[in-house]
Design an enzyme around this catalytic site. Sequence first.
Site, PDB file in Angstrom:
ATOM      1  N   HIS A  27      -9.733  -3.393   3.442  1.00  0.00           N
ATOM      2  CA  HIS A  27      -8.488  -3.032   4.101  1.00  0.00           C
ATOM      3  C   HIS A  27      -7.986  -4.190   4.969  1.00  0.00           C
ATOM      4  O   HIS A  27      -8.609  -4.526   5.966  1.00  0.00           O
ATOM      5  CB  HIS A  27      -8.747  -1.788   4.964  1.00  0.00           C
ATOM      6  N   HIS A  69       0.879  -6.535   7.848  1.00  0.00           N
ATOM      7  CA  HIS A  69       0.803  -5.075   7.810  1.00  0.00           C
ATOM      8  C   HIS A  69       2.105  -4.390   8.204  1.00  0.00           C
ATOM      9  O   HIS A  69       2.447  -3.328   7.699  1.00  0.00           O
ATOM     10  CB  HIS A  69      -0.318  -4.554   8.717  1.00  0.00           C
ATOM     11  N   GLU A 160       0.348  -3.482  -1.224  1.00  0.00           N
ATOM     12  CA  GLU A 160       1.184  -2.365  -0.760  1.00  0.00           C
ATOM     13  C   GLU A 160       2.597  -2.858  -0.487  1.00  0.00           C
ATOM     14  O   GLU A 160       2.781  -3.824   0.267  1.00  0.00           O
ATOM     15  CB  GLU A 160       0.625  -1.740   0.528  1.00  0.00           C
TER      16      GLU A 160
HETATM   17 CA    CA Z   1      -1.886  -0.962   3.670  1.00  0.00          CA
END
Ligand code: CA
Length: 329
Positions: A27, A69, A160
Amino acid sequence: MKNLTLNLALLVAAFAPAAERQIVVAHRGASGYLPEHTLEAKAMAHAQGADFIEQDVVLTKDDVPVVLHDIHVDTVSDVAQRYPDRVRGDGRFYALDFTLAELRTLCFTERFNHKTGKPVYPKRFPLWKGDFRIATLEEDLELIAGLNHSTGRTAGVYPEIKQPKWHRDQGHDISSIVLPILRKHGYATKNDLCWVQCFEWAEVQRIRNELKWEGRLLQLLGNGKAKDGTDHDYFKTAEGIKHAAQVVDGMGPEIGAILKPDGSVTDFVAVAHQNKLQVHPYTLRVDQLPKGYDNVQAAMNALFGKAQVDGLFSDFPDVAVRYLDRASH
Ligand code: CA
């Protein structure tokens, strides 16, 4: 003897892993040890044996996908000191207001609270130490491909697409820029080790149907109804999971959608598996354990064992990799 053999077969079947080996997703890289999304954190995640390494992607002013992020850049860099006049009315600094060349001048560091300046995870890498920089999506992909080549161990990528509706409201179409870059780097079909993830259901459908993404696709889930219109609670119901399965290959809920604080598990994973969906919950952190759990091994027993998740996002990929290595021996 025959009975014993039968019982053993049943026992083996009961503990058999899901169709594919359970995976560990680093992550934001090995973000428990190094500032998130830096190339250093990605290299460490690769060395720790992560099966997939995550890239959160936002756009710069000149439409270059960078690995960050948040749409904000003020929680991981010195932007507020370097470009004080570039603040928006809400007091925040946005990656989209800077060219790549400008973002490259910034120093990046461990995540901190932009109001207090205090680190979010105090036991992690010290603030403002070292020399960390932003990476473009392509630099991140090249690093992982290079490590795959030099180590002989292949790690996948897990990009993402961040806040596509917000990007479009600002006049930028992030998905239509990111997907061709993935294809260019060899990630195009479900055979390739790449999962594309997104929280926004409208965009997930667009990625599949309009932008013709033929690779693996995952619907991320939060809570309640989001500003982009996604009803996250609906996608935790049997009806919602079935609906999502028409488009995606997997679901990425919070750990709390699977583990209850009393030690039991919900039927989310079982229902997803009935619909042939994989489940990769987020985020296992040794310094912020799931509610009701006082040690990380118990949390992994519940996730990988009892709930049978197919993968797990962790800031500490080494911890989850060690757990799965032991479980397979
Ligand atoms: Ca993410």
